[in-house]
Design an enzyme around this catalytic site. Structure first.
Site, PDB file in Angstrom:
ATOM      1  CG  MET A  29      -4.878  -8.870  -0.001  1.00  0.00           C
ATOM      2  SD  MET A  29      -4.436  -8.730   1.733  1.00  0.00           S
ATOM      3  CE  MET A  29      -4.393  -6.979   1.947  1.00  0.00           C
ATOM      4  CG  LEU A  32     -10.623  -6.249  -7.637  1.00  0.00           C
ATOM      5  CD1 LEU A  32     -10.918  -7.025  -8.921  1.00  0.00           C
ATOM      6  CD2 LEU A  32      -9.159  -6.470  -7.225  1.00  0.00           C
ATOM      7  CG  HIS A  33      -8.335   0.357  -6.074  1.00  0.00           C
ATOM      8  ND1 HIS A  33      -7.144   0.526  -6.725  1.00  0.00           N
ATOM      9  CD2 HIS A  33      -8.015  -0.138  -4.842  1.00  0.00           C
ATOM     10  CE1 HIS A  33      -6.145   0.181  -5.932  1.00  0.00           C
ATOM     11  NE2 HIS A  33      -6.650  -0.248  -4.779  1.00  0.00           N
ATOM     12  N   GLY A  35      -6.330   1.024  -9.504  1.00  0.00           N
ATOM     13  CA  GLY A  35      -4.930   0.604  -9.324  1.00  0.00           C
ATOM     14  C   GLY A  35      -4.766  -0.858  -9.682  1.00  0.00           C
ATOM     15  CG  HIS A  36      -6.584  -3.883  -7.222  1.00  0.00           C
ATOM     16  ND1 HIS A  36      -7.521  -3.288  -6.422  1.00  0.00           N
ATOM     17  CD2 HIS A  36      -5.651  -4.411  -6.399  1.00  0.00           C
ATOM     18  CE1 HIS A  36      -7.174  -3.455  -5.150  1.00  0.00           C
ATOM     19  NE2 HIS A  36      -6.049  -4.118  -5.102  1.00  0.00           N
ATOM     20  CD  GLN A 154       3.108  -6.489  -1.511  1.00  0.00           C
ATOM     21  OE1 GLN A 154       2.577  -6.825  -0.483  1.00  0.00           O
ATOM     22  NE2 GLN A 154       2.430  -6.107  -2.580  1.00  0.00           N
ATOM     23  CB  SER A 186      -5.501   2.453  -0.835  1.00  0.00           C
ATOM     24  OG  SER A 186      -5.612   1.532   0.225  1.00  0.00           O
ATOM     25  CB  SER A 187      -8.733  -2.033  -0.795  1.00  0.00           C
ATOM     26  OG  SER A 187      -8.257  -2.601  -1.988  1.00  0.00           O
ATOM     27  NE  ARG A 188      -5.274  -1.272   5.314  1.00  0.00           N
ATOM     28  CZ  ARG A 188      -4.425  -2.139   4.795  1.00  0.00           C
ATOM     29  NH1 ARG A 188      -3.861  -1.896   3.625  1.00  0.00           N
ATOM     30  NH2 ARG A 188      -4.132  -3.263   5.429  1.00  0.00           N
TER      31      ARG A 188
HETATM   32  P1  AMP Z   1      -3.797  -5.285  -2.508  1.00  0.00           P
HETATM   33  O1  AMP Z   1      -5.108  -5.810  -2.965  1.00  0.00           O
HETATM   34  O2  AMP Z   1      -3.888  -3.984  -1.780  1.00  0.00           O
HETATM   35  O3  AMP Z   1      -2.964  -6.322  -1.806  1.00  0.00           O
HETATM   36  O4  AMP Z   1      -3.003  -4.926  -3.822  1.00  0.00           O
HETATM   37  C1  AMP Z   1      -2.785  -5.861  -4.839  1.00  0.00           C
HETATM   38  C2  AMP Z   1      -1.766  -5.302  -5.783  1.00  0.00           C
HETATM   39  O5  AMP Z   1      -2.241  -4.071  -6.324  1.00  0.00           O
HETATM   40  C3  AMP Z   1      -0.433  -4.987  -5.081  1.00  0.00           C
HETATM   41  O6  AMP Z   1       0.643  -5.355  -5.924  1.00  0.00           O
HETATM   42  C4  AMP Z   1      -0.497  -3.502  -4.893  1.00  0.00           C
HETATM   43  O7  AMP Z   1       0.769  -2.882  -4.834  1.00  0.00           O
HETATM   44  C5  AMP Z   1      -1.255  -3.066  -6.142  1.00  0.00           C
HETATM   45  N1  AMP Z   1      -1.866  -1.766  -5.933  1.00  0.00           N
HETATM   46  C6  AMP Z   1      -2.619  -1.367  -4.881  1.00  0.00           C
HETATM   47  N2  AMP Z   1      -2.963  -0.076  -5.010  1.00  0.00           N
HETATM   48  C7  AMP Z   1      -2.406   0.354  -6.159  1.00  0.00           C
HETATM   49  C8  AMP Z   1      -2.387   1.594  -6.856  1.00  0.00           C
HETATM   50  N3  AMP Z   1      -3.006   2.690  -6.383  1.00  0.00           N
HETATM   51  N4  AMP Z   1      -1.723   1.675  -8.026  1.00  0.00           N
HETATM   52  C9  AMP Z   1      -1.081   0.593  -8.533  1.00  0.00           C
HETATM   53  N5  AMP Z   1      -1.068  -0.606  -7.929  1.00  0.00           N
HETATM   54  C10 AMP Z   1      -1.713  -0.730  -6.761  1.00  0.00           C
END
Ligand code: AMP
Length: 277
Positions: A29, A32-33, A35-36, A154, A186-188
């Site tokens: 979504m 991006l950080h 994690g993404h 998820q 987290s994006s949040r």
């Molecule tokens: P989102 O943009 O939050 O919907 O996340 C997109 C994907 O990135 C999802 O599969 C999340 O589980 C993964 N994701 C989000 N945060 C992290 C993180 N800190 N480490 C690894 N994957 C992540």
């Protein structure tokens, strides 16, 4: 390369699929950080071409305020991607591209997955996730799709729906990327002040408390103690559950691989995290 329509993405991808190139897909979504990026890096290593989608999916938000405040940083995201990777296909569709009038989607029953943990506390959330991922899978038709363990339930939902819809897509679960402090990226987190980021560490500390005390207590007693530990901090707990990592059902002994899942509010921002142990 930024692509906004299904037809232009299909044009690009069908040529590549015809050449038997492997397509890796990372749905996001945006905002991006690291994690993404770790998911994208892995997809990049394991496939010939990588599609990253950025789509803030309204149907998976059960809270309008959360949807309205969800960070949208396309320019920055594009910059980050182009610095780190070359030849990524960035799919940035609008609502009508993902949800056309002739939507092929047929809902499925998620059973226990939709009534426990996130499913219980965010009614309709996983129905929205299944819908968007189903439609994205139909559009992208990847060989592999990458998801983060950060959203533990998820991943279980995606594995379940992949089987039910008979998609021949390998689902790859990637470990959670954390700040040095332990806070799950987290994006949040962008919505947290420095003080709140510190306060949010109680989530990671509680997960570790649970892991370290596994030998000392049965699951229900450990859960009670972990809730007390958590409540010594400033966040507002929504749930803390210790469940079987396979079925996500509650456990009464340690004969299972367990996962502790936490959801909590830091001010107005809802955070989730989990730890397998
Ligand atoms: P989102 O943009 O939050 O919907 O996340 C997109 C994907 O990135 C999802 O599969 C999340 O589980 C993964 N994701 C989000 N945060 C992290 C993180 N800190 N480490 C690894 N994957 C992540």
């Amino acid at each position: 390369m930024l692509i906004t329509t299904v037809s232009s993405l299909r044009n690009r991808l069908s040529d590549l699929a015809n050449q038997d190139k492997k397509i890796g897909f990372v749905p996001t979504m945006g905002a991006l950080h690291e994690g993404h990026l770790s998911l994208i890096e892995r997809a990049y290593k394991e496939n010939d071409i990588v599609v990253v989608s950025i789509f803030v999916n309204p149907t998976q938000f059960n809270n309008l305020e959360d949807l309205e405040h969800y960070p949208r940083t396309l320019e920055k995201d594009m910059e980050l991607l182009s610095k780190k990777f070359h030849s990524i296909l960035l799919f940035y569709p609008d609502f009508n591209e993902i949800y056309p009038k002739e939507d092929p989607f047929v809902p499925i029953d998620l059973g226990n997955l939709d009534t426990s943990l996130e499913g219980k506390h965010r009614p309709g959330h996983f129905k929205g996730v299944v819908h968007v991922v189903h439609n994205l899978f139909k559009i992208v038709r990847p060989n592999r799709a990458y998801f983060g363990q950060k959203d533990f339930q998820q991943v279980a939902v995606i594995r379940f729906m992949t089987k039910r819809y008979d998609f021949s897509i390998e689902i790859v679960a990637c470990e959670t990327k954390r700040e040095q402090s332990g806070l799950a990226m987290s994006s949040r987190n962008m919505r947290l002040s420095a003080v709140e980021k510190d306060e949010a560490l109680i989530i990671w500390e509680t997960l570790n408390f649970v892991k370290q005390n596994k030998q000392n207590y049965q699951p229900d007693e450990l859960k009670n103690r972990a809730v007390d530990f958590f409540n010594s901090g400033k966040l507002k707990l929504e749930y803390l559950e210790i469940v079987d990592a396979e079925s996500l059902s509650e456990i009464s002994n340690w004969n299972f691989e367990a996962v502790c899942c936490i959801a909590a509010y830091c001010g107005k921002v809802r955070l989730i995290d989990n730890l397998l142990f």
